[in-house]
Motif scaffolding. Structure first.
Motif, mmCIF file in Angstrom:
data_model
loop_
_atom_site.group_PDB
_atom_site.id
_atom_site.type_symbol
_atom_site.label_atom_id
_atom_site.label_comp_id
_atom_site.label_asym_id
_atom_site.label_seq_id
_atom_site.Cartn_x
_atom_site.Cartn_y
_atom_site.Cartn_z
ATOM 1 N N THR A 127 0.818 -1.216 0.000
ATOM 2 C CA THR A 127 0.000 0.000 0.000
ATOM 3 C C THR A 127 0.854 1.269 0.000
ATOM 4 O O THR A 127 0.358 2.333 0.360
ATOM 5 C CB THR A 127 -0.892 0.031 1.258
ATOM 6 O OG1 THR A 127 -0.035 0.094 2.404
ATOM 7 C CG2 THR A 127 -1.759 -1.210 1.364
ATOM 8 N N HIS A 128 2.132 1.151 -0.395
ATOM 9 C CA HIS A 128 3.039 2.293 -0.233
ATOM 10 C C HIS A 128 2.602 3.508 -1.043
ATOM 11 O O HIS A 128 2.899 4.625 -0.663
ATOM 12 C CB HIS A 128 4.479 1.909 -0.585
ATOM 13 C CG HIS A 128 4.633 1.249 -1.910
ATOM 14 N ND1 HIS A 128 4.123 0.007 -2.180
ATOM 15 C CD2 HIS A 128 5.241 1.648 -3.049
ATOM 16 C CE1 HIS A 128 4.414 -0.319 -3.428
ATOM 17 N NE2 HIS A 128 5.083 0.654 -3.977
ATOM 18 N N LEU A 129 1.899 3.316 -2.140
ATOM 19 C CA LEU A 129 1.411 4.459 -2.915
ATOM 20 C C LEU A 129 0.001 4.844 -2.485
ATOM 21 O O LEU A 129 -0.297 6.006 -2.251
ATOM 22 C CB LEU A 129 1.436 4.123 -4.406
ATOM 23 C CG LEU A 129 2.817 3.757 -4.982
ATOM 24 C CD1 LEU A 129 2.706 3.306 -6.424
ATOM 25 C CD2 LEU A 129 3.771 4.943 -4.861
ATOM 26 N N LYS A 130 -0.867 3.856 -2.351
ATOM 27 C CA LYS A 130 -2.263 4.209 -2.127
ATOM 28 C C LYS A 130 -2.583 4.627 -0.697
ATOM 29 O O LYS A 130 -3.597 5.276 -0.467
ATOM 30 C CB LYS A 130 -3.208 3.117 -2.618
ATOM 31 C CG LYS A 130 -3.115 1.780 -1.945
ATOM 32 C CD LYS A 130 -3.986 0.768 -2.721
ATOM 33 C CE LYS A 130 -3.626 -0.659 -2.332
ATOM 34 N NZ LYS A 130 -4.010 -1.648 -3.314
ATOM 35 N N SER A 131 -1.737 4.278 0.265
ATOM 36 C CA SER A 131 -2.039 4.698 1.638
ATOM 37 C C SER A 131 -1.994 6.219 1.762
ATOM 38 O O SER A 131 -2.649 6.795 2.614
ATOM 39 C CB SER A 131 -1.062 4.061 2.624
ATOM 40 O OG SER A 131 0.221 4.604 2.453
ATOM 41 N N LYS A 132 -1.218 6.839 0.888
ATOM 42 C CA LYS A 132 -1.081 8.304 0.927
ATOM 43 C C LYS A 132 -2.436 8.995 0.790
ATOM 44 O O LYS A 132 -2.722 9.954 1.515
ATOM 45 C CB LYS A 132 -0.150 8.719 -0.221
ATOM 46 C CG LYS A 132 0.150 10.181 -0.313
ATOM 47 C CD LYS A 132 1.286 10.422 -1.322
ATOM 48 C CE LYS A 132 1.556 11.899 -1.473
ATOM 49 N NZ LYS A 132 2.791 12.165 -2.235
ATOM 50 N N GLU A 133 -3.238 8.498 -0.115
ATOM 51 C CA GLU A 133 -4.531 9.142 -0.368
ATOM 52 C C GLU A 133 -5.414 9.154 0.883
ATOM 53 O O GLU A 133 -6.024 10.175 1.207
ATOM 54 C CB GLU A 133 -5.241 8.401 -1.504
ATOM 55 C CG GLU A 133 -6.526 9.070 -1.942
ATOM 56 C CD GLU A 133 -7.360 8.177 -2.862
ATOM 57 O OE1 GLU A 133 -6.786 7.427 -3.666
ATOM 58 O OE2 GLU A 133 -8.597 8.244 -2.735
#
Lengths: 690, 690
Positions: free
Chosen positions: A520-526
């Motif tokens: 989730t390293h990219l999508k957790s940001k949202e």
């Protein structure tokens, strides 16, 4: 008509010539050659497995099909692969000579041959074949209408046999699914050792059937059942990964001593207690789970036989859960304060002719070796365990470097020279939140020490370390990935593979693909930004996050007490990551512009500056309904102020004067706001000074 | 100076008057009154618990603190709450009279009293207190600088005692963490029954120690260990949720019969087999795990004593895992084909005077009642189990309605009149991907049937059903949430709470907050779109997803064979959700414009239309490097074409003629592209016909 289109289409694809520079393979293979033409992917792709592999290849090949199907939407006909030679005519043939073992020095090599109508994987072991499938997934190319593999031959094998990732689950507990998705990420970049830091001052994380107090008193209910541990070990084994458990002793002992204060080293207070049958002496000692971060004094008592009795019992229960050969006993950061102040321990030292605490710790560690040997395990420890009397069977985990006041690689070289097998972690501390280039430039084979071939052979490889004082299950992946993929390349590929531009370009795609594994390293940001913005849509907040990085090297948690283990890690600093994307882009733009002041290059730079001027205004609006945005406004204001002046300077050749400009610039070097820093400071400085 | 600011600031907050319309509570409480002023949140907020609660309140209150801290970033001092009366002076006081039981009709009521400096929760049970904490979290308000709760008094209790969500883990297996985050979601909206559909044609999902063949042969390795099941039951209980397992028999039997073909109903083929000692008859029967979706014939043999022996053994192993009182045996969709064609079964029917298959199934089901009663369990089944001879102890699960050719609510009313307790699922089939309004408008108390009070009391409540033929762990949450929050309100709140605009407004915030529990219904979209776009950033693709919805009512998987259980569910239809956001916004804009053709209203409409014209061009560019975007271009072209004509009509009063316009409009009503439909069709039609 349909046929003509298909014919034309096929001819377009097959004449495509892919260059190596287009490929996004990581780690880069030892040998790769490309030829003209492609293997076109269709829904008829099937896999067949021959030879005498371990059954893990069936799971791996089935997962391969599902991942490829998820990317391409081709609806492959083949469902589950469960046995040998199910489809002898399949286009993808995998042959493994024998079953791979999950241990060091296992043959992990593979040959991958892609032709126009057939793909062949040959490997000695299924572990090598799994690596080949990961490479094949990374080979995937597409045009506007279809997916294909380039015709290619790859022969590949690892440079180092120990390619590890450590995850600390004591400071913040990481549930099983979080561990498993990271094991998938490791396998995708051909890492093969998962070092599981299971115990520290902040918690004991293993269910203990014979010593239930450990989880009852020292886990806050956050621990792995033994069945869960077995399932993680199996999951890792299915992906070619060895699990090395760590029980950190004799220091970092708060959790153990919360349950068993009687084996602690703290000086005992004696209280008079009036019992029924006259006066008695009662020992009152107490420890509790640590909530802060740092180095603490609770330490096991090396002079107490009960210490060894208990550890022996712990190991008897823990060792059978881990079939691998290595057992990490920690041994780091024992400052011996409680030893120094305990007369009984001082007496013990004298009696055993132990000159100092280091020798006392060696005495302690040596007692553990037979406890582990009984279970056919080799003891491994952080470099502090290495003293002149330490068994040469122990594996030395090198972690100190210039930050700890010693030359980088020195303890590694010392270990190798001293006859120890050794693993390097200094330089791979990903929790320091440095940029990827820092880690990528560190080679596990130290350059500044002369080693014989025999000594070099003792350097098993390296290990990235993910300490989790400031990391939750929600942010863990973004602290590990994608940087660890670059470290994995350092451990696997030829040492000459070190072009940072190639790395960055490939990492972009590798990072994106890692999310298909559940990371989730990219999508957790949202989700985190949504919380900060109070559910308001905002490009401005995203823009700010793309130029900010968390402040580095443990400066975020000053003295270890600003954040407790239950503090909110849902803040802007948790959203930001090393290698802030716009900071990298802006730096390139500034360099290009300063090298060549074309109109085009100028526009790219000024677009950034204009974006940041607008961003600040938008963030002010956003903050009207978002208290968590307020602390970010000084950051965006500082960036806006210097951007405005730089725009005047660049576009109109106007300047407010060097000293004012410098002052505005230096405000952008502040680390006082929201635990982040503006990662564009150096590039701004170049523009100011140009 | 600092003091003055604080004083001013406090006075600004405390004079704020919050209106009920500002609150985003769901389900809406039975009684709520607001007063002027607020309780300001600071890092000193502490919780104290008194009374005689079950220890689940400590977990719930600790989670409450962490969630509130994550939202506000206040760094609460209080870490873990582990006992009674730890902080008697705390601002938040929770008192529970007694320990709550996880069973129907338990007292779930609570009183929540927020004053300027104290918050008090009084509840009979800890289950009620947990509900109060969820309400309090939903009460959170903020201005630009701080967070606070409005001064308020709430007295609340549920309208129905059964507020369920069913998740099918047979068609697509859902790992434990996925189940747990959905249990958190349920608790957040005060649902209290998790119905776990554990067995179907596509798999058996429970570890069976005495019958390991079931998972060895019929699970593809995807099952819950018994320890995992216990951990889910515990996790649910800690959140006030009862778990009802379902083992679907005698139909939907492919998985069971894959392991135990000998209890199947299929007519046996007799083959001659030459054994060593002369000729033998061998029975050859075979079943396999079903990969398609639909209703299949594999059915247990009700005439075979071994069927009952095995089921009895299964129940003996399964029942102790679930402490709750209810056990669902399915019983649906048995078409009896294999019974009709099996002479032995026909003979059995005659012998037992069973007139038809329905009576035969009742015979079968009645055998199960004592098997379950032995474990103190009540049998529950889908409405097909209800026949004149069925025990009145059984609970009838009503699921059929107009789609199945019978009036909505009829089987529910029949059950209640027939003396059965009953639960409604017709109208709550969330897997049909209808909009939230459809489900919200269905009341569990049927309006079109006259029921006595006694009969009404037999209607326990309702249950949303999440069948997973087309749902993976990645998309599950977006198929359940946020719509299920609206259904939860229907089950909890007064029946007069039904304003759809209020619902939509509140649902927006509730949906956002649900993600703090780990749910991924919003953020999973980004990852799926990244895959479709081939890692290209694209607002156009997001825009298209905001006007498209998956085609409804099982039309996506025609005949159940287009998708297998291992097909890729990573496509555009998986990104899109019911209640497409821009479709709702556009519909409002069109209605406003047609009611009142102001310039302002016109601009809102034309902004949408212009956006869709540009979107198509951007999607074409995107598709150059993204094969998965190609199938979407006809959709965006259709929307672009009509948008261009509507812009001409609205802005310039030009028209290409009604028939051409109608033709363009009807293209937007196509369901032939990418398994989605343009959810703006009806609004476009209004503009065309205006």
């Amino acid at each position: 008509m349909k046929y003509i289109i298909i014919f034309l289409f096929a001819s377009i694809i097959s004449s495509a010539q892919i260059n190596k520079e287009q490929l996004n393979i990581m780690p880069w293979p030892q040998n790769i050659s490309l030829s003209e033409g492609v293997f076109p992917l269709t829904k008829n792709l099937k896999v067949n497995i021959t030879g005498a592999p371990n059954s893990r290849i069936f799971i791996g090949a089935t997962n391969f099909l599902r991942r490829l199907d998820g990317r391409t939407g081709l609806f492959f006909n083949q469902g589950f692969i469960t046995g040998l030679n199910e489809l002898p005519d399949a286009e993808l043939q995998i042959n493994c000579v024998r079953a791979g073992k999950i241990e060091l020095y296992e043959d992990e090599s593979y040959l991958l041959d892609v032709t126009a109508n057939k793909i062949t994987i040959n490997a000695t072991t299924d572990v090598g074949a799994l690596h080949a499938l990961e490479t094949l997934l990374q080979l995937l190319q597409n045009n506007s209408n279809s997916f294909y593999f380039p015709i290619s031959k790859i022969s590949d094998f690892p440079r180092f046999t120990w390619r590890g990732l450590m995850i600390d689950v004591a400071r913040h507990f990481m549930p099983v699914d979080v561990i498993k998705r990271n094991l998938d990420g490791m396998a995708a970049v051909k890492m093969n050792v998962f070092h599981w830091h299971l115990v520290d001052d902040q918690g004991w994380r293993i269910e203990m059937k014979k010593h239930p107090k450990l989880i009852q008193m020292a886990s806050d209910g956050n621990y792995y059942t033994q069945e869960e541990i077995k399932s993680v070990v199996k999951y890792a084994s299915d992906r070619g990964i060895l699990v090395v458990p760590e029980i950190d002793v004799p220091g970092h002992g708060s959790a153990i001593l919360t349950a068993y204060p009687e084996i602690g080293s703290k000086v005992v207070n004696l209280h008079l207690n009036s019992g029924e049958k006259g006066q008695q002496f009662t020992q009152i000692q107490s420890y509790s789970i640590e909530r802060n971060a740092g180095i603490f004094s609770p330490t096991l008592d090396p002079s107490n036989p009960k210490t060894y009795q208990l550890l022996n019992e712990f190991f008897d229960e823990i060792c059978p859960l881990f079939p691998g050969k290595f057992f990490h006993i920690g041994g780091d950061e024992n400052e011996g304060k409680d030893w120094d102040s305990n007369p009984k321990i001082q007496e013990f030292k004298k009696k055993h002719n132990l000159a100092n605490n280091h020798e006392l710790q060696t005495y302690f560690t040596m007692q553990l070796i037979p406890m582990l040997k009984k279970h056919n395990k080799v003891l491994m420890g952080w470099e502090e365990i290495m003293t002149k009397n330490m068994s040469k069977d122990a594996i030395i985990h090198s972690w100190k470097g210039s930050n700890e006041g010693q030359p980088a690689g020195k303890s590694l070289a010392d270990a190798a020279k001293g006859g120890y097998k050794t693993v390097l972690s200094n330089g791979y501390y990903i929790d320091l939140v440095f940029g990827v280039e820092d880690h990528y430039s560190v080679d596990p084979m130290p350059k500044n020490f002369v080693l014989t071939d025999e000594e070099k052979a003792r350097i098993l490889g390296g290990e990235a370390t993910m300490w989790t004082e400031l990391v939750t299950p929600e942010t863990l992946d973004s602290r590990i990935w994608p940087r660890t993929a670059a470290i994995a390349e350092r451990f696997w590929s030829n040492e000459n593979i070190k072009d940072i531009n190639s790395l960055r370009k490939r990492l972009n795609t590798v990072s994106f693909r890692l999310e298909e594994l559940g990371l989730t390293h990219l999508k957790s940001k949202e989700g985190l930004l949504r919380n900060i913005s109070n559910n308001q849509k905002s490009d401005a907040l995203v823009d700010l996050s793309n130029v900010c990085e968390p402040i580095k090297q443990y400066s975020r948690n000053k003295g270890g007490t600003e954040y407790q283990m239950y503090s909110p890690l849902t803040l802007f600093a948790d959203v930001c990551t090393p290698d802030a994307s716009d900071a990298i882009g802006f730096n390139e733009a500034v360099n290009d512009y300063l090298n060549n002041k074309t109109n085009e290059n100028q526009i790219i730079v000024t677009n950034y500056l204009n974006k940041w001027v607008n961003m600040h205004a938008n963030l002010i609006t956003l903050s009207n309904n978002a208290p968590l945005v307020q602390p970010l406004l000084p950051l965006s204001k500082n960036l806006k102020d210097i951007s405005e002046q730089l725009l005047l300077k660049i576009n109109n050749n106007q300047s407010i004067g060097a000293s004012v400009l410098d002052e505005l610039l230096e405000k952008c070097n502040s680390k006082e706001h929201a635990d982040v820093e503006l990662a564009v400071y150096n590039s701004l400085k170049k523009l100011v000074q140009a």
